[in-house]
Scaffold this motif. Sequence first.
Motif, PDB file in Angstrom:
ATOM      1  N   TRP A  68     -26.382   3.863  35.858  1.00 20.43           N
ATOM      2  CA  TRP A  68     -26.961   3.091  36.955  1.00 20.43           C
ATOM      3  C   TRP A  68     -28.109   2.274  36.380  1.00 20.43           C
ATOM      4  N   THR A  69     -28.044   0.995  36.589  1.00 21.74           N
ATOM      5  CA  THR A  69     -29.103   0.117  36.128  1.00 21.74           C
ATOM      6  C   THR A  69     -29.718  -0.551  37.344  1.00 21.74           C
ATOM      7  N   GLY A  70     -30.983  -0.288  37.568  1.00 26.06           N
ATOM      8  CA  GLY A  70     -31.686  -0.915  38.684  1.00 26.06           C
ATOM      9  C   GLY A  70     -31.326  -0.349  40.045  1.00 26.06           C
TER      10      GLY A  70
END
Length: 91
Positions: A68-70
């Motif tokens: 998960w990015t951001g």
Amino acid sequence: MKTDCLEIVNLWNTRHNSLSIVAPLLLEIGELASSFSSFVIQHVIRSANVPAHLYAKHACTLLVTESWTGSRPSFLLTSLMADDARSSFVE
């Protein structure tokens, strides 16, 4: 770093004399950690580490890698918010 796995803490503390199968991995982590001014692994009770426990439990069910990015994964949101609320009282 905090973990609810006391065995990991004990292995970390004895990694230079360990015959454990994970000893080479712990030594590599130690090499990477040397770039920080301080790095320790501490044991905390599971109830103080709910988000990490939930993530580990979730990871055991996966057949592929997730990242998960951001964003925060939905299965962790409630525990992350509760953990954040608890930590604001501690500081």
